[in-house]
Design an enzyme around this catalytic site. Structure first.
Site, short mmCIF file in Angstrom:
data_model
loop_
_atom_site.label_atom_id
_atom_site.label_comp_id
_atom_site.label_asym_id
_atom_site.label_seq_id
_atom_site.Cartn_x
_atom_site.Cartn_y
_atom_site.Cartn_z
N ASN A 272 -6.90 32.35 -43.93
CA ASN A 272 -8.28 32.83 -43.98
C ASN A 272 -8.79 33.16 -42.59
O ASN A 272 -9.98 33.40 -42.40
CB ASN A 272 -9.18 31.77 -44.63
N PRO B 129 -9.59 35.48 -39.75
CA PRO B 129 -9.74 36.93 -39.66
C PRO B 129 -8.95 37.55 -38.51
O PRO B 129 -8.44 38.67 -38.64
CB PRO B 129 -11.25 37.12 -39.46
N ASP C 245 2.76 29.43 -39.14
CA ASP C 245 2.17 28.30 -38.42
C ASP C 245 2.49 28.55 -36.96
O ASP C 245 3.64 28.81 -36.60
CB ASP C 245 2.71 26.96 -38.89
N SER C 246 1.47 28.54 -36.17
CA SER C 246 1.66 28.86 -34.77
C SER C 246 0.85 27.93 -33.90
O SER C 246 -0.09 27.27 -34.38
CB SER C 246 1.28 30.32 -34.49
N LYS D 251 -0.67 43.52 -27.03
CA LYS D 251 -0.52 42.13 -27.47
C LYS D 251 0.48 42.02 -28.62
O LYS D 251 1.35 41.15 -28.62
CB LYS D 251 -1.86 41.55 -27.90
#
Length: 201
Positions: A14, A16, A72-73, A180
């Protein structure tokens, strides 16, 4: 949201900022944020990035009969023994804001010279065909850098304003989205995932 309705994939997030990045990196897929059909997020009880990514993916897959990707970071800082690591999003406590987490990181690194502030962003992305998929695709990306003495830049999210990008002479929050995505841990992991999907097809 990407308007292409082919190749729909649920994104178990969720966030953004994360949703925007992943949509840009997977233009051939129709990304459906899990927030469209479930408001709760999985409880991250795993001890590794892989475990937490799988927990997120299975949680979303139980609510929608479509393939799901989840990541997952986090940020691993050498001077802090790898912290905040898997706790990066809640480093300053449950419900902490990006600013809260950044402030705590700077406090923990007070007195550590810039040369010793080596760190890396780590991203693990998994893909499940369904909630009980026994063979998930798993991809990983790592982005090396250093932690600045104070925030710089207004782009990005999370720890981006504190992450000095090696070879770019700026923070992650000062990079254009295109640059990026080319350099980042998430970009690397997603490109690896696409390669795995191509091998599988």
């Amino acid at each position: 949201m990407i308007q292409n309705k082919t190749n729909p994939i649920v994104l178990a997030s969720n966030n953004p900022g994360k949703i925007k990045e992943i949509q840009a990196l997977l233009p051939d897929y129709s990304i459906i944020p899990q927030s469209e059909f479930v408001q709760t997020e999985a409880e991250e009880t795993g001890l590794t990035f892989v475990e937490n990514a799988l927990l997120k993916a299975r949680h979303a897959a139980q609510h929608r009969h479509l393939p799901v990707i989840a990541d997952d970071s986090g940020l691993a800082v050498d001077a802090l023994g790898g912290a905040p690591g898997i706790y990066s999003a809640r480093y300053a406590g449950s419900g902490a804001s990006d600013k809260d987490n950044n402030d705590k990181l700077l406090l923990e690194l007070a007195g550590v010279p810039f040369e010793e502030r080596t760190a890396r962003f780590i991203c693990v992305i998994v893909m499940l065909e369904h909630a009980a998929d026994p063979v998930p695709l798993i991809a990983q990306g790592i982005w090396e850098g250093k932690i600045l003495l104070h925030p710089q830049g207004a782009n990005g999210f999370g720890y981006d304003p504190l992450f000095w990008v090696l070879g770019q002479d700026c923070s992650s929050a000062e990079l254009s989205p295109e640059v990026k995505n080319e350099l980042s841990h998430r970009g690397k992991a997603l490109r690896q995932l696409v390669s795995l999907l191509l091998e599988k097809s």
